[in-house]
Design a protein around this motif. Sequence first.
Motif, PDB file in Angstrom:
ATOM      1  N   LYS A  16     -15.635  -3.602  -8.683  1.00  0.00           N
ATOM      2  CA  LYS A  16     -14.480  -4.486  -8.568  1.00  0.00           C
ATOM      3  C   LYS A  16     -13.230  -3.611  -8.590  1.00  0.00           C
ATOM      4  O   LYS A  16     -13.127  -2.700  -9.415  1.00  0.00           O
ATOM      5  N   LEU A  17     -12.315  -3.875  -7.674  1.00  0.00           N
ATOM      6  CA  LEU A  17     -11.036  -3.171  -7.646  1.00  0.00           C
ATOM      7  C   LEU A  17      -9.930  -4.167  -7.934  1.00  0.00           C
ATOM      8  O   LEU A  17      -9.748  -5.136  -7.195  1.00  0.00           O
ATOM      9  N   ASN A  18      -9.179  -3.936  -9.010  1.00  0.00           N
ATOM     10  CA  ASN A  18      -8.037  -4.783  -9.359  1.00  0.00           C
ATOM     11  C   ASN A  18      -6.758  -4.000  -9.113  1.00  0.00           C
ATOM     12  O   ASN A  18      -6.592  -2.888  -9.614  1.00  0.00           O
ATOM     13  N   MET A  19      -5.841  -4.607  -8.330  1.00  0.00           N
ATOM     14  CA  MET A  19      -4.592  -3.954  -7.960  1.00  0.00           C
ATOM     15  C   MET A  19      -3.418  -4.730  -8.555  1.00  0.00           C
ATOM     16  O   MET A  19      -3.293  -5.938  -8.353  1.00  0.00           O
ATOM     17  N   TYR A  20      -2.564  -4.011  -9.312  1.00  0.00           N
ATOM     18  CA  TYR A  20      -1.439  -4.631 -10.007  1.00  0.00           C
ATOM     19  C   TYR A  20      -0.117  -4.181  -9.377  1.00  0.00           C
ATOM     20  O   TYR A  20       0.043  -3.022  -8.999  1.00  0.00           O
ATOM     21  N   GLY A  21       0.820  -5.119  -9.297  1.00  0.00           N
ATOM     22  CA  GLY A  21       2.140  -4.794  -8.790  1.00  0.00           C
ATOM     23  C   GLY A  21       2.518  -5.665  -7.607  1.00  0.00           C
ATOM     24  O   GLY A  21       1.777  -6.574  -7.203  1.00  0.00           O
ATOM     25  N   THR A  22       3.688  -5.379  -7.031  1.00  0.00           N
ATOM     26  CA  THR A  22       4.152  -6.096  -5.853  1.00  0.00           C
ATOM     27  C   THR A  22       5.054  -5.178  -5.051  1.00  0.00           C
ATOM     28  O   THR A  22       5.343  -4.061  -5.477  1.00  0.00           O
ATOM     29  N   GLY A  23       5.474  -5.629  -3.892  1.00  0.00           N
ATOM     30  CA  GLY A  23       6.339  -4.812  -3.049  1.00  0.00           C
ATOM     31  C   GLY A  23       6.193  -5.183  -1.585  1.00  0.00           C
ATOM     32  O   GLY A  23       5.431  -6.102  -1.229  1.00  0.00           O
ATOM     33  N   VAL A  24       6.902  -4.473  -0.725  1.00  0.00           N
ATOM     34  CA  VAL A  24       6.988  -4.840   0.687  1.00  0.00           C
ATOM     35  C   VAL A  24       5.648  -4.712   1.411  1.00  0.00           C
ATOM     36  O   VAL A  24       5.451  -5.328   2.453  1.00  0.00           O
ATOM     37  N   MET A  25       4.733  -3.917   0.882  1.00  0.00           N
ATOM     38  CA  MET A  25       3.434  -3.741   1.530  1.00  0.00           C
ATOM     39  C   MET A  25       2.360  -4.683   0.982  1.00  0.00           C
ATOM     40  O   MET A  25       1.193  -4.582   1.379  1.00  0.00           O
ATOM     41  N   LYS A  26       2.732  -5.601   0.124  1.00  0.00           N
ATOM     42  CA  LYS A  26       1.717  -6.465  -0.464  1.00  0.00           C
ATOM     43  C   LYS A  26       1.060  -7.357   0.596  1.00  0.00           C
ATOM     44  O   LYS A  26      -0.170  -7.537   0.592  1.00  0.00           O
ATOM     45  N   SER A  27       1.852  -7.915   1.516  1.00  0.00           N
ATOM     46  CA  SER A  27       1.286  -8.802   2.533  1.00  0.00           C
ATOM     47  C   SER A  27       0.350  -8.043   3.472  1.00  0.00           C
ATOM     48  O   SER A  27      -0.712  -8.551   3.847  1.00  0.00           O
ATOM     49  N   THR A  28       0.727  -6.815   3.849  1.00  0.00           N
ATOM     50  CA  THR A  28      -0.150  -6.028   4.721  1.00  0.00           C
ATOM     51  C   THR A  28      -1.413  -5.607   3.980  1.00  0.00           C
ATOM     52  O   THR A  28      -2.488  -5.500   4.585  1.00  0.00           O
ATOM     53  N   THR A  29      -1.289  -5.386   2.674  1.00  0.00           N
ATOM     54  CA  THR A  29      -2.469  -5.057   1.863  1.00  0.00           C
ATOM     55  C   THR A  29      -3.414  -6.251   1.789  1.00  0.00           C
ATOM     56  O   THR A  29      -4.635  -6.104   1.914  1.00  0.00           O
TER      57      THR A  29
END
Length: 377
Positions: free
Chosen positions: A215-228
């Motif tokens: 399982k990979l959990n990614m924390y945070g936000t920013g301009v690349m969140k939608s592309t991620t």
Amino acid sequence: MKLVFYSLVLNHHQACLADEFYKILGDDYIFVETAKCIEKKGSTEDYSQRPYLISSWKSKQEYEKAMFLALNAEVCVFGGHEALPFEKVRMKKGLLSFDMGERMLKRGWLNLLSPRILKMVLAYHFGGWSKKPLYKLCCSAFAASDQYKLKMFEGKCYKWGYFTEVNELEDETHNFMRLDEPFYLMWCSRFIDWKHPEMAVELAKRLQVDGYNFKLNMYGTGVMKSTTMKLIKDFGLADSVHLKGVVPNEQIQQAMSRHDIFLFTSDKKEGWGAVANEAMSNKCCLVGSDEIGAVPYLVKEGFNGMVFKSKSTDALYQQVKYLLDHPAERIMMAEQGYLDMVNLWNPKNAAECLLTLIKDIQNDQETSIHVGPCSKA
């Protein structure tokens, strides 16, 4: 001894060290905030009532207090462009001081076009600072080489960094002791280009293809969140990769203690990277890019963590694959990383080391510290 730190803001990356200095020196320690800064980087704690804090930006009276200290304190440490006015007046008097900072040439010689960096370089060379008792505390493993390229602080650079809180941990509360699957991977940062969130997702795709249970959990936000998010969907990783959003720093550290591996994918624009300290302090095995400022100082490859070539997903995959295939070794690295934080790269030891270095300099001798903070860079 009156010791005064000048830095942009007192936040959770600075306060732990400042608290240790205050424990040792009492009212002989002062922290001067040089600018108003609302960015807390995930911390919810209010540091404005610390007894050692002067906010020079608040009023003319506070600014004058800070300037008086720059002219009269026994030792001053200056960090950031906003501290330059205080540093300049102190250097005119030739008083013992330290300049503290990350690398200057993150973008190579192009950085000299930055007015902030150019002002520092000009002040150093035209102010005759090379002949003054001014030394460099390097908050990046690449800071010393950048200084030497600029003909600055030659032979006067010492290892330094950011020193986050290190708590004593109970083994039974940590998932790092697990040898069973699934494995838990963590990524935490702003979703911006030089943090490379896409590398974590690309890694996850390769792990999925190779049949790993994770399982990979990614924390945070920013301009690349939608592309991620789109990349996760396109790769069919919705069941394995989860975006957790922004949570307070205290919860981030709790999450680190429940994960097996921390993925630190930034490139050379990452000056230090305090999440490296925090991951190691929570026994989450660090896999870090070789261009991150903290990594060459903190990580001994295969001993207390793993290092991969910056921006190479293949190199990242090989290191993570090794840790997944060798869980016992991963556990030993996580434990050693924690011990290095407890014994070396922590606020208490850093404070004691700087005071030792100051005494060594005052006694006109080389630093007596040979490893860790305040050893030669």
